[in-house]
Design a protein around this motif. Structure first.
Motif, PDB file in Angstrom:
ATOM      1  N   LEU A 178      -5.911  12.314  -5.457  1.00  0.00           N
ATOM      2  CA  LEU A 178      -4.595  11.675  -5.488  1.00  0.00           C
ATOM      3  C   LEU A 178      -4.744  10.213  -5.108  1.00  0.00           C
ATOM      4  O   LEU A 178      -5.807   9.781  -4.643  1.00  0.00           O
ATOM      5  N   ALA A 185      -2.882   7.592  -2.627  1.00  0.00           N
ATOM      6  CA  ALA A 185      -1.929   7.630  -1.506  1.00  0.00           C
ATOM      7  C   ALA A 185      -1.538   6.227  -1.076  1.00  0.00           C
ATOM      8  O   ALA A 185      -2.402   5.375  -0.859  1.00  0.00           O
ATOM      9  N   PRO A 245      -0.441   3.473   1.638  1.00  0.00           N
ATOM     10  CA  PRO A 245      -1.067   3.324   2.966  1.00  0.00           C
ATOM     11  C   PRO A 245      -0.413   4.177   4.057  1.00  0.00           C
ATOM     12  O   PRO A 245      -1.115   4.756   4.886  1.00  0.00           O
ATOM     13  N   GLY A 277     -10.439   4.136  -5.647  1.00  0.00           N
ATOM     14  CA  GLY A 277      -9.335   4.327  -6.582  1.00  0.00           C
ATOM     15  C   GLY A 277      -8.972   2.986  -7.182  1.00  0.00           C
ATOM     16  O   GLY A 277      -8.812   2.008  -6.455  1.00  0.00           O
ATOM     17  N   PHE A 300      -6.669   0.736 -10.320  1.00  0.00           N
ATOM     18  CA  PHE A 300      -5.521   0.721 -11.229  1.00  0.00           C
ATOM     19  C   PHE A 300      -5.661  -0.446 -12.178  1.00  0.00           C
ATOM     20  O   PHE A 300      -5.923  -1.574 -11.745  1.00  0.00           O
ATOM     21  N   ALA A 326     -13.936   4.899  -9.069  1.00  0.00           N
ATOM     22  CA  ALA A 326     -15.189   4.214  -9.392  1.00  0.00           C
ATOM     23  C   ALA A 326     -16.189   4.327  -8.253  1.00  0.00           C
ATOM     24  O   ALA A 326     -15.845   4.060  -7.090  1.00  0.00           O
ATOM     25  N   VAL A 379     -17.650  -0.760  -9.237  1.00  0.00           N
ATOM     26  CA  VAL A 379     -16.342  -1.355  -8.938  1.00  0.00           C
ATOM     27  C   VAL A 379     -16.233  -2.748  -9.567  1.00  0.00           C
ATOM     28  O   VAL A 379     -15.222  -3.087 -10.194  1.00  0.00           O
ATOM     29  N   TYR A 417     -15.577  -2.608 -13.293  1.00  0.00           N
ATOM     30  CA  TYR A 417     -14.191  -2.287 -13.648  1.00  0.00           C
ATOM     31  C   TYR A 417     -13.237  -3.432 -13.296  1.00  0.00           C
ATOM     32  O   TYR A 417     -12.242  -3.641 -13.988  1.00  0.00           O
ATOM     33  N   GLU A 418     -13.561  -4.157 -12.242  1.00  0.00           N
ATOM     34  CA  GLU A 418     -12.735  -5.329 -11.923  1.00  0.00           C
ATOM     35  C   GLU A 418     -12.760  -6.317 -13.088  1.00  0.00           C
ATOM     36  O   GLU A 418     -11.738  -6.920 -13.435  1.00  0.00           O
ATOM     37  N   PHE A 434      -9.261  -3.781 -13.751  1.00  0.00           N
ATOM     38  CA  PHE A 434      -8.899  -2.749 -12.768  1.00  0.00           C
ATOM     39  C   PHE A 434      -8.943  -3.345 -11.365  1.00  0.00           C
ATOM     40  O   PHE A 434      -9.863  -4.085 -11.035  1.00  0.00           O
ATOM     41  N   ASN A 435      -7.939  -3.003 -10.544  1.00  0.00           N
ATOM     42  CA  ASN A 435      -7.884  -3.462  -9.153  1.00  0.00           C
ATOM     43  C   ASN A 435      -8.200  -2.303  -8.217  1.00  0.00           C
ATOM     44  O   ASN A 435      -7.612  -1.230  -8.359  1.00  0.00           O
ATOM     45  N   PRO A 436      -9.085  -2.520  -7.232  1.00  0.00           N
ATOM     46  CA  PRO A 436      -9.308  -1.468  -6.231  1.00  0.00           C
ATOM     47  C   PRO A 436      -8.221  -1.499  -5.167  1.00  0.00           C
ATOM     48  O   PRO A 436      -7.814  -2.576  -4.727  1.00  0.00           O
ATOM     49  N   ASP A 437      -7.742  -0.342  -4.785  1.00  0.00           N
ATOM     50  CA  ASP A 437      -6.777  -0.201  -3.678  1.00  0.00           C
ATOM     51  C   ASP A 437      -5.611  -1.185  -3.764  1.00  0.00           C
ATOM     52  O   ASP A 437      -5.296  -1.872  -2.779  1.00  0.00           O
ATOM     53  N   PRO A 438      -4.940  -1.299  -4.891  1.00  0.00           N
ATOM     54  CA  PRO A 438      -3.844  -2.276  -4.963  1.00  0.00           C
ATOM     55  C   PRO A 438      -2.748  -1.924  -3.959  1.00  0.00           C
ATOM     56  O   PRO A 438      -2.360  -0.768  -3.830  1.00  0.00           O
ATOM     57  N   GLU A 439      -2.294  -2.924  -3.237  1.00  0.00           N
ATOM     58  CA  GLU A 439      -1.259  -2.727  -2.201  1.00  0.00           C
ATOM     59  C   GLU A 439      -1.659  -1.644  -1.195  1.00  0.00           C
ATOM     60  O   GLU A 439      -0.807  -0.935  -0.664  1.00  0.00           O
ATOM     61  N   GLY A 440      -2.967  -1.521  -0.980  1.00  0.00           N
ATOM     62  CA  GLY A 440      -3.448  -0.567   0.027  1.00  0.00           C
ATOM     63  C   GLY A 440      -3.467   0.881  -0.415  1.00  0.00           C
ATOM     64  O   GLY A 440      -3.748   1.783   0.387  1.00  0.00           O
ATOM     65  N   ILE A 441      -3.162   1.140  -1.682  1.00  0.00           N
ATOM     66  CA  ILE A 441      -3.186   2.521  -2.176  1.00  0.00           C
ATOM     67  C   ILE A 441      -4.622   3.039  -2.157  1.00  0.00           C
ATOM     68  O   ILE A 441      -5.541   2.372  -2.623  1.00  0.00           O
ATOM     69  N   LYS A 442      -4.807   4.220  -1.606  1.00  0.00           N
ATOM     70  CA  LYS A 442      -6.140   4.785  -1.437  1.00  0.00           C
ATOM     71  C   LYS A 442      -6.381   5.954  -2.393  1.00  0.00           C
ATOM     72  O   LYS A 442      -5.561   6.867  -2.483  1.00  0.00           O
ATOM     73  N   GLY A 443      -7.513   5.902  -3.070  1.00  0.00           N
ATOM     74  CA  GLY A 443      -7.968   7.079  -3.795  1.00  0.00           C
ATOM     75  C   GLY A 443      -8.498   8.090  -2.803  1.00  0.00           C
ATOM     76  O   GLY A 443      -9.287   7.744  -1.928  1.00  0.00           O
TER      77      GLY A 443
END
Lengths: 182, 182
Positions: free
Chosen positions: A152, A154, A156, A176, A178, B154, B159, B162-163, B167-176
């Motif tokens: 998933l 998530a 922060p 992860g 995007f 990734a 990473v 893909y950048e 592709f952005n890693p952890d955009p806005e702190g979102i964690k895979g």
């Protein structure tokens, strides 16, 4: 449980959204897919899960609205539910009337991987462990289908919640990512 | 392009794998789904993409083996391909013979989200920009289907690759996050 206050998961949530229907409670048409979580005979109330994907989309979007998600086209929501591998809804029933209080769904290749999206619990039902129960039910269903890799994305403020359920952030440095158009 | 040396993406890759079939080149049965990427009339060779999911699974697993992935049950691989939203294969053709040199697939709800898995380019075909072309083709196909949220997981060494594709890693702190059983 402050991180539950505005439970957003997945990056579509900011583009998701609300249909202006006040919290309704509907007649229970069918509980063929239901699984009782808690039951209280004294108050004739119970909480149960369903994997029936023929949801009232207005009620679903009203639930999503209750945690601040923005409006999504119902046509796309319907298509997304039809093409999700698993759809889990959580209901509170009092007497003959029920109310949608939680939701989660997963995409999958039906073999190796699943990704959980759109996890939401109605704010008035938060703080009772129902989010944890919803996720545990979702994981159990995926494991029953022999899915080994459950993933998933998530926000922060819910990373700690998912860690408590056995999810690891960035295991072995996996990121992860995007994609954004130029 | 050192990060291409062992292109692994997705967490199923360590459990993925190899069927001991040496690099074969097959008669080209059908190119109905093909899209030419490069063509060289002088050598009667070309590289093309296909979205036909009726792949020779032994050839696919041999490709995966070439980057070090471990064996996967073909029954599950077949099921995963059947239930992927998009399957992209990349082929090198010389005369009438072709060889699978790249692969990617995506799960999706057909509406909002897609997640790309199993991106692989044959080591002997790496360092020529073919991985970038494969991913750009995959992104284009997903965008053509009106998928707005394209995601992937990734490994650390890819990473940066893909950048470079947006592709952005952890955009806005979102964690895979990945779930592991207790």
């Amino acid at each position: 449980m402050g991180f539950w206050k505005s439970l957003l998961l997945g990056f579509n949530s900011p583009t998701a959204s609300a249909v202006a229907v006040a919290g309704r409670s509907l007649e229970v048409p069918d509980q063929g897919h239901g699984e009782v979580y808690t039951s209280d005979a004294a108050t004739d109330s119970r909480i149960f899960f369903s994997t029936d994907r023929t949801l009232d989309l207005y009620e679903l979007e009203e639930l999503c609205s209750s945690v601040g998600w923005s409006r999504r086209p119902l046509r796309k929501v319907r298509k997304a539910l039809q093409n999700s591998f698993l759809v889990v809804s959580m209901w509170e029933q009092r007497g003959k009337r029920r109310r949608l209080i939680g939701f989660a769904r997963a995409t999958s290749d039906h073999a190796f991987n699943a990704t959980i999206w759109d996890v939401v619990v109605r704010p008035s039902s938060q703080g009772q462990g129902l989010g944890k129960a919803l996720m545990q039910h979702t994981i159990k269903k995926l494991r029953n289908e022999d899915i080994s890799n459950i993933t998933l994305f998530a926000d922060p403020h819910v990373v700690q919640f998912y860690e408590g359920l056995g999810f690891n952030p960035d295991p072995e440095g996996i990121k992860g990512m995007f994609w954004y158009p130029d």
